[in-house]
Design a protein around this motif. Structure first.
Motif, PDB file in Angstrom:
ATOM      1  N   GLY A   1       0.808  -1.214   0.000  1.00  0.00           N
ATOM      2  CA  GLY A   1       0.000   0.000   0.000  1.00  0.00           C
ATOM      3  C   GLY A   1       0.842   1.265   0.000  1.00  0.00           C
ATOM      4  O   GLY A   1       0.443   2.294  -0.540  1.00  0.00           O
ATOM      5  N   GLU A   2       2.023   1.145   0.622  1.00  0.00           N
ATOM      6  CA  GLU A   2       2.878   2.341   0.678  1.00  0.00           C
ATOM      7  C   GLU A   2       3.398   2.757  -0.684  1.00  0.00           C
ATOM      8  O   GLU A   2       3.821   3.887  -0.888  1.00  0.00           O
ATOM      9  CB  GLU A   2       4.064   2.073   1.610  1.00  0.00           C
ATOM     10  CG  GLU A   2       3.662   2.010   3.077  1.00  0.00           C
ATOM     11  CD  GLU A   2       4.721   1.289   3.907  1.00  0.00           C
ATOM     12  OE1 GLU A   2       5.897   1.348   3.513  1.00  0.00           O
ATOM     13  OE2 GLU A   2       4.347   0.683   4.926  1.00  0.00           O
ATOM     14  N   LYS A   3       3.376   1.825  -1.631  1.00  0.00           N
ATOM     15  CA  LYS A   3       3.910   2.160  -2.949  1.00  0.00           C
ATOM     16  C   LYS A   3       2.899   2.915  -3.790  1.00  0.00           C
ATOM     17  O   LYS A   3       3.258   3.560  -4.779  1.00  0.00           O
ATOM     18  CB  LYS A   3       4.321   0.877  -3.689  1.00  0.00           C
ATOM     19  CG  LYS A   3       5.429   0.129  -2.996  1.00  0.00           C
ATOM     20  CD  LYS A   3       5.993  -0.980  -3.863  1.00  0.00           C
ATOM     21  CE  LYS A   3       7.071  -1.714  -3.094  1.00  0.00           C
ATOM     22  NZ  LYS A   3       7.708  -2.766  -3.840  1.00  0.00           N
ATOM     23  N   VAL A   4       1.626   2.782  -3.454  1.00  0.00           N
ATOM     24  CA  VAL A   4       0.590   3.406  -4.286  1.00  0.00           C
ATOM     25  C   VAL A   4      -0.435   4.125  -3.416  1.00  0.00           C
ATOM     26  O   VAL A   4      -1.625   3.839  -3.469  1.00  0.00           O
ATOM     27  CB  VAL A   4      -0.118   2.348  -5.171  1.00  0.00           C
ATOM     28  CG1 VAL A   4       0.758   1.917  -6.289  1.00  0.00           C
ATOM     29  CG2 VAL A   4      -0.581   1.164  -4.334  1.00  0.00           C
ATOM     30  N   PRO A   5       0.016   5.073  -2.598  1.00  0.00           N
ATOM     31  CA  PRO A   5      -0.914   5.677  -1.632  1.00  0.00           C
ATOM     32  C   PRO A   5      -2.125   6.352  -2.279  1.00  0.00           C
ATOM     33  O   PRO A   5      -3.248   6.167  -1.818  1.00  0.00           O
ATOM     34  CB  PRO A   5      -0.044   6.703  -0.894  1.00  0.00           C
ATOM     35  CG  PRO A   5       1.159   6.899  -1.724  1.00  0.00           C
ATOM     36  CD  PRO A   5       1.351   5.674  -2.530  1.00  0.00           C
ATOM     37  N   ALA A   6      -1.870   7.112  -3.355  1.00  0.00           N
ATOM     38  CA  ALA A   6      -2.982   7.840  -3.988  1.00  0.00           C
ATOM     39  C   ALA A   6      -3.993   6.869  -4.564  1.00  0.00           C
ATOM     40  O   ALA A   6      -5.209   6.997  -4.369  1.00  0.00           O
ATOM     41  CB  ALA A   6      -2.439   8.759  -5.064  1.00  0.00           C
ATOM     42  N   GLU A   7      -3.475   5.862  -5.258  1.00  0.00           N
ATOM     43  CA  GLU A   7      -4.361   4.888  -5.903  1.00  0.00           C
ATOM     44  C   GLU A   7      -5.146   4.104  -4.856  1.00  0.00           C
ATOM     45  O   GLU A   7      -6.329   3.783  -5.050  1.00  0.00           O
ATOM     46  CB  GLU A   7      -3.548   3.912  -6.767  1.00  0.00           C
ATOM     47  CG  GLU A   7      -3.009   4.524  -8.052  1.00  0.00           C
ATOM     48  CD  GLU A   7      -1.666   5.224  -7.867  1.00  0.00           C
ATOM     49  OE1 GLU A   7      -1.235   5.381  -6.704  1.00  0.00           O
ATOM     50  OE2 GLU A   7      -1.057   5.607  -8.875  1.00  0.00           O
ATOM     51  N   LEU A   8      -4.482   3.803  -3.756  1.00  0.00           N
ATOM     52  CA  LEU A   8      -5.144   3.013  -2.715  1.00  0.00           C
ATOM     53  C   LEU A   8      -6.308   3.795  -2.116  1.00  0.00           C
ATOM     54  O   LEU A   8      -7.406   3.280  -1.938  1.00  0.00           O
ATOM     55  CB  LEU A   8      -4.142   2.626  -1.629  1.00  0.00           C
ATOM     56  CG  LEU A   8      -4.698   1.841  -0.440  1.00  0.00           C
ATOM     57  CD1 LEU A   8      -5.389   0.563  -0.911  1.00  0.00           C
ATOM     58  CD2 LEU A   8      -3.595   1.485   0.544  1.00  0.00           C
ATOM     59  N   GLU A   9      -6.036   5.054  -1.829  1.00  0.00           N
ATOM     60  CA  GLU A   9      -7.075   5.882  -1.210  1.00  0.00           C
ATOM     61  C   GLU A   9      -8.306   5.975  -2.110  1.00  0.00           C
ATOM     62  O   GLU A   9      -9.436   5.765  -1.679  1.00  0.00           O
ATOM     63  CB  GLU A   9      -6.506   7.274  -0.958  1.00  0.00           C
ATOM     64  CG  GLU A   9      -7.310   8.078   0.037  1.00  0.00           C
ATOM     65  CD  GLU A   9      -6.726   9.483   0.195  1.00  0.00           C
ATOM     66  OE1 GLU A   9      -5.496   9.572   0.377  1.00  0.00           O
ATOM     67  OE2 GLU A   9      -7.499  10.448   0.091  1.00  0.00           O
ATOM     68  N   LEU A  10      -8.032   6.258  -3.377  1.00  0.00           N
ATOM     69  CA  LEU A  10      -9.132   6.360  -4.335  1.00  0.00           C
ATOM     70  C   LEU A  10      -9.877   5.036  -4.471  1.00  0.00           C
ATOM     71  O   LEU A  10     -11.107   4.999  -4.540  1.00  0.00           O
ATOM     72  CB  LEU A  10      -8.612   6.798  -5.700  1.00  0.00           C
ATOM     73  CG  LEU A  10      -8.538   8.311  -5.908  1.00  0.00           C
ATOM     74  CD1 LEU A  10      -7.774   8.643  -7.170  1.00  0.00           C
ATOM     75  CD2 LEU A  10      -9.949   8.888  -5.991  1.00  0.00           C
ATOM     76  N   SER A  11      -9.097   3.956  -4.507  1.00  0.00           N
ATOM     77  CA  SER A  11      -9.726   2.649  -4.650  1.00  0.00           C
ATOM     78  C   SER A  11     -10.694   2.394  -3.507  1.00  0.00           C
ATOM     79  O   SER A  11     -11.808   1.911  -3.708  1.00  0.00           O
ATOM     80  CB  SER A  11      -8.679   1.540  -4.680  1.00  0.00           C
ATOM     81  OG  SER A  11      -7.835   1.695  -5.787  1.00  0.00           O
ATOM     82  N   ARG A  12     -10.255   2.725  -2.324  1.00  0.00           N
ATOM     83  CA  ARG A  12     -11.128   2.501  -1.152  1.00  0.00           C
ATOM     84  C   ARG A  12     -12.421   3.279  -1.288  1.00  0.00           C
ATOM     85  O   ARG A  12     -13.512   2.757  -1.066  1.00  0.00           O
ATOM     86  CB  ARG A  12     -10.410   2.927   0.126  1.00  0.00           C
ATOM     87  CG  ARG A  12      -9.343   1.965   0.571  1.00  0.00           C
ATOM     88  CD  ARG A  12      -8.898   2.267   1.993  1.00  0.00           C
ATOM     89  NE  ARG A  12      -7.851   1.351   2.398  1.00  0.00           N
ATOM     90  CZ  ARG A  12      -6.672   1.719   2.879  1.00  0.00           C
ATOM     91  NH1 ARG A  12      -6.393   3.005   3.035  1.00  0.00           N
ATOM     92  NH2 ARG A  12      -5.778   0.819   3.220  1.00  0.00           N
ATOM     93  N   GLU A  13     -12.272   4.548  -1.660  1.00  0.00           N
ATOM     94  CA  GLU A  13     -13.460   5.399  -1.842  1.00  0.00           C
ATOM     95  C   GLU A  13     -14.432   4.782  -2.834  1.00  0.00           C
ATOM     96  O   GLU A  13     -15.625   4.664  -2.582  1.00  0.00           O
ATOM     97  CB  GLU A  13     -13.042   6.760  -2.397  1.00  0.00           C
ATOM     98  CG  GLU A  13     -12.801   7.835  -1.350  1.00  0.00           C
ATOM     99  CD  GLU A  13     -12.458   9.164  -2.008  1.00  0.00           C
ATOM    100  OE1 GLU A  13     -11.416   9.737  -1.654  1.00  0.00           O
ATOM    101  OE2 GLU A  13     -13.242   9.589  -2.889  1.00  0.00           O
ATOM    102  N   ILE A  14     -13.862   4.415  -3.968  1.00  0.00           N
ATOM    103  CA  ILE A  14     -14.714   3.928  -5.052  1.00  0.00           C
ATOM    104  C   ILE A  14     -15.353   2.590  -4.689  1.00  0.00           C
ATOM    105  O   ILE A  14     -16.525   2.336  -5.010  1.00  0.00           O
ATOM    106  CB  ILE A  14     -13.905   3.832  -6.353  1.00  0.00           C
ATOM    107  CG1 ILE A  14     -13.441   5.238  -6.748  1.00  0.00           C
ATOM    108  CG2 ILE A  14     -14.728   3.212  -7.462  1.00  0.00           C
ATOM    109  CD1 ILE A  14     -12.531   5.279  -7.942  1.00  0.00           C
ATOM    110  N   VAL A  15     -14.591   1.744  -4.023  1.00  0.00           N
ATOM    111  CA  VAL A  15     -15.162   0.469  -3.574  1.00  0.00           C
ATOM    112  C   VAL A  15     -16.356   0.732  -2.667  1.00  0.00           C
ATOM    113  O   VAL A  15     -17.338  -0.009  -2.667  1.00  0.00           O
ATOM    114  CB  VAL A  15     -14.091  -0.370  -2.846  1.00  0.00           C
ATOM    115  CG1 VAL A  15     -14.725  -1.489  -2.050  1.00  0.00           C
ATOM    116  CG2 VAL A  15     -13.113  -0.946  -3.841  1.00  0.00           C
ATOM    117  N   GLY A  16     -16.287   1.815  -1.942  1.00  0.00           N
ATOM    118  CA  GLY A  16     -17.417   2.166  -1.094  1.00  0.00           C
ATOM    119  C   GLY A  16     -18.615   2.645  -1.892  1.00  0.00           C
ATOM    120  O   GLY A  16     -19.766   2.388  -1.531  1.00  0.00           O
TER     121      GLY A  16
END
Lengths: 256, 586
Positions: free
Chosen positions: B552-567
């Motif tokens: 997750g540390e390698k792709v912080p921006a993508e991870l954050e967005l992914s979480r949002e969108i999954v929601g």
């Protein structure tokens, strides 16, 4: 060499004989009529960045190494001989080894022994009884006997004995090593893309080139380091361990 | 310089004999008697030393120097036979006296040699901190001597030569300068190992420069070293120096006459030239990339305001900074300046400058491709093509006209696709993966541009929508190819990805998610399917990072967005499902 080949006595065979015995045993025990096998071997020596065909030592010249997009890296005009038993392989290795010794005498201290690569290519052909189409599976085993590791000290310090008094005309090989290590440093990596450490493989050795497919991605590679418990061999043992440690860190360095 | 008394013949002979053993016969020692010549030399030197000590107890510099010279040679022998401790002892014995007299013509060479040897002993023992002061001392001696004395000093061997055997002034100078060049080279080594790369690089530059001035170098070696060194500077964003090194390398190698014929030795020259070209290409790529970074805004587009600011600043600077002349005094200086003049070294602030860099890079490419052909140097050829694609990509950032930007991205796609089809992934797995990701990215970029174009138009055409979809599908296809390449032989995706592909795999999934959602369709069922695919992709990113937090540390921006969108997506999927007629629903 002991580990790889072993002496001729039964019960003390090295890795290569054991591998070959197992291979031919399985082939000869195959009862499936739709399966057929063929085994080919080649044996090349790399000495001072030149490649010699050990199965055809009369070929005085050295062979060109190329890369083909479909066939991968290969050695032009390298002999590939069909074998049907371990005995065949043993004989070929033997004569190949004899050809090696001739090349490696009268060295001064700056050149190392040669590397040798023995390659076994196993092809399994399966005929589909319904369609009569034959498919092929090819597998390749490369057995590499690496030259002594004394020159390959990771600190680069060994082999650089100063002989100021005796020989002021020594060429500045150190310079190349230092610059090389400077060039290998990674860039600051500010950008989205990770900066590649090394632009161009300036002095890519022939060995690395040929073993590229083995060292990256699609294959299994095992390294056997021969060590000695004797204290007089301390330096060499340490050097070998360092070398092996470095080899352990080789990755398929895809930059994506 | 003090006149010195003629050296007795017996001493001269013995010294000469020792040198012969060490320099010449040692090469021929049989492998089972490794240090035979060294031991023999040691005996000769021991004998010589005894004679020297007996002979002149009166003092005076010359006898002291002679004895020291023999000890120095003995120390060399000890080094050869791997008795470093003995070597150290011998040298430390003589160093104090020598250091006092160090700036005299008779003694400076020996003093420098002793310091350098001491340095080298510690280098061989891997103790760089101890080695450094000795080498620095040798460097300092050289500098001081040159400041204070005009004539070249005596060479060490001359202590044991007859008057008429001694070297000329010119030869003395040559040897003295060469000894210092060696010192600089070892200083480079030590500094590098002490993690002072900037200093190490400076020493390397000095060494290269001195080789040129003394005209004592192998052109291919020199050019290769200069090229590699330029890479260090390029990666460190010191483009002026990098350019200078490359230009010098080009000039040096071009001076070597090319022979027709199949001589193996001479084939190094075309290879060296090709390598220099490739390094030039990387220079251009890196320069454009850094130029882009300087001007990029938050979403990766050209920040016009920033561009204006920087251009204004540039206009204010009246004086043109001096171009570095690291190889000044060398005969090739003019040629180097000419070579340098072909490409800028400042970061580009606008299209014209970027274009200049691009064109130069392009010309190098053509030259490089002549050497690296697809059928014999596959990897190199592909990498050159990748760089070409990168040049287009970088240039398109500066291009104000959006249609031309599209053309550039299209060129990139075409050339990468062409070479991708040629490769057998069995042998070129790394390259195939890189190309898959680059092609996906290029299609994505082009698609983005098309979306931009059509959003500015009153009536976006059906043709445009179709094109956008095609590009999105292509990008998805390439990302999928990449992900498939990570599977094992049975087609299973690994539980844990190897570290070098983790980031790429996560980014690929993330982008695919976005692409699935961007696909334009009027078909409700298709829209639902796309959204479901997108959901899977984002869920993968989220899930993998839960199982492997370090990823997750390698792709912080993508991870954050992914979480949002999954929601958010489940609600959307629900909505789409219920808006379909019952027979369309699954």
């Amino acid at each position: 060499s002991y580990t790889m080949m072993g002496p001729q006595e039964p019960g003390q065979e090295g890795i290569i004989p054991q591998l070959c015995e197992e291979l031919f045993y399985r082939i000869s025990n195959n009862s499936d009529p739709d399966l057929s096998f063929s085994v080919e071997v080649s044996y090349k020596e790399i000495y001072c960045e030149r490649v010699r065909d050990l199965l055809n030592p009369k070929n005085k010249g050295h062979l060109r190494v190329r890369e083909h997009p479909l066939l991968g890296p290969y050695v032009e005009d390298l002999s590939k001989l069909a074998v049907t038993s371990y005995k065949d392989i043993a004989e070929l290795m033997d004569s190949g080894n004899k050809a090696r010794t001739v090349a490696a005498t009268n060295m001064n201290e700056t050149s190392s022994r040669s590397h040798a690569v023995f390659t076994i290519v196993l092809t399994q052909r399966r005929r589909d009884p319904n369609t009569d189409i034959t498919t092929e599976k090819v597998s390749k085993v490369s057995l590499v006997d690496l030259a002594g590791s004394e020159r390959a000290d990771s600190t680069g310090a060994k082999g650089m004995r100063l002989k100021e008094g005796a020989n002021i005309n020594k060429s500045l090989t150190t310079l190349g090593k230092v610059i090389s290590s400077l060039a290998e440093m990674d860039g600051p990596g500010k950008g989205k893309k990770k900066r590649k450490g090394e632009f161009v493989p300036y002095r890519d050795s022939v060995l690395t080139w040929l073993l590229r497919e083995n060292l990256g991605g699609n294959s299994r590679t095992a390294m056997i380091a021969a060590l000695s418990p004797a204290d007089i061999n301390f330096d060499e043992t340490l050097s070998t361990l360092r070398y092996a440690d470095r080899a352990n860190e080789i990755k398929c360095n895809a930059v994506v | 310089m003090a006149e010195h008394s003629e050296c007795p013949a017996s001493w001269r002979d013995e010294y000469r004999r020792a040198r012969l053993l060490l320099e010449d016969e040692a090469q021929r020692d049989p492998p089972d008697e490794p240090f035979r010549s060294q031991y023999a030399a040691r005996n000769v030197l021991d004998k010589l030393l005894a004679e020297l000590e007996q002979a002149d107890q009166a003092g005076g510099l010359l006898p002291v120097l002679r004895r020291a010279a023999v000890r120095n040679l003995q120390a060399t022998v000890c080094q050869d036979v791997e008795e470093a401790a003995a070597s150290l002892e011998l040298l430390e014995e003589i160093t104090e006296r020598l250091n006092i007299e160090s700036l005299r013509p008779e003694s400076v060479s020996l003093a420098m040699a002793v310091q350098t040897q001491l340095g080298m002993i510690w280098v061989n023992r891997d103790d760089m901190e101890k080695a450094l002061p000795y080498l620095e001392a040798a460097e300092e001696m050289y500098k001081q001597y040159k400041k204070e004395v005009e004539t070249a000093p005596l060479d060490i061997h001359e202590l044991f030569m007859a008057q008429d055997e001694m070297y000329s002034e010119k030869e003395r100078k040559r040897r003295f300068e060469k000894a210092h060049t060696h010192t600089l080279c070892y200083l480079a080594l030590v500094c590098k190992k002490l993690e002072q790369p900037e200093r190490a690089a400076a020493y390397c530059l000095a060494t290269l420069q001195r080789q040129l001035t003394s005209q004592d170098y192998d052109p291919v070696d020199w050019a290769t070293n200069a090229t590699m060194l330029s890479q260090y500077y390029i990666l460190g964003q010191q483009y002026a120096v990098g350019r200078h090194c490359l230009a010098a390398a080009s000039v040096v190698i071009d001076k070597v006459p090319e022979f027709e014929g199949a001589d193996e030795e001479l084939s190094h020259i075309p290879r060296c030239k090709a390598e220099i070209r490739r390094c030039w290409i990387k220079y251009c790529v890196n320069l454009l990339e850094d130029s882009r970074l300087q001007l990029e805004d938050g979403i990766g587009e050209l920040d016009l305001k920033r561009q204006q600011e920087l251009q204004a600043q540039q206009g204010e600077v009246n004086e043109v900074p001096e171009a570095p002349s690291l190889f000044s005094g060398a005969i090739i200086m003019d040629a180097v300046s000419l070579e340098e003049g072909q490409v800028p070294c400042e970061l580009a602030l606008g299209y014209p400058e970027a274009r200049a860099v691009f064109l130069f890079g392009q010309s190098c490419l053509q030259a490089a491709k002549r050497y690296y052909s697809l059928n014999s140097h596959t990897t190199d050829y592909v990498e050159v093509v990748q760089d070409y694609g990168e040049l287009f990509n970088a240039l398109s950032f500066f291009e104000p006209d959006i249609h031309r930007r599209c053309k550039m991205q299209k060129r990139r796609i075409d050339m990468l696709a062409e070479v991708y089809l040629e490769l057998n992934p069995r042998f070129y797995l790394r390259l195939c993966r890189e190309l898959q990701m680059e092609l996906a990215e290029a299609c994505y970029n082009l698609m983005d541009l098309k979306v931009s174009i059509s959003s500015n138009v009153e009536q976006p055409s059906q043709h445009a929508a179709k094109k956008i979809n095609q590009l999105a599908q292509e990008a998805i296809r390439y990302y999928q190819l990449f992900l498939d390449s990570l599977c094992d032989l049975e087609g299973r995706f690994p539980e844990t990805l190897p570290p070098e592909v983790v980031r790429a795999a996560l980014v690929a999934n993330f982008r695919m998610g976005g692409l699935h959602r961007k696909l334009l369709t009027t078909d409700g069922a298709q829209k639902l399917a796309n959204t479901r695919h997108a959901y899977e992709c984002y869920r993968f990113v989220e899930g993998y990072c839960v199982r492997h937090p370090e990823a997750g540390e390698k792709v912080p921006a993508e991870l954050e967005l992914s979480r949002e969108i999954v929601g958010l997506l489940p609600a959307e999927i629900q909505r789409l499902t219920s808006s379909l007629s019952p027979c369309q629903q699954e």
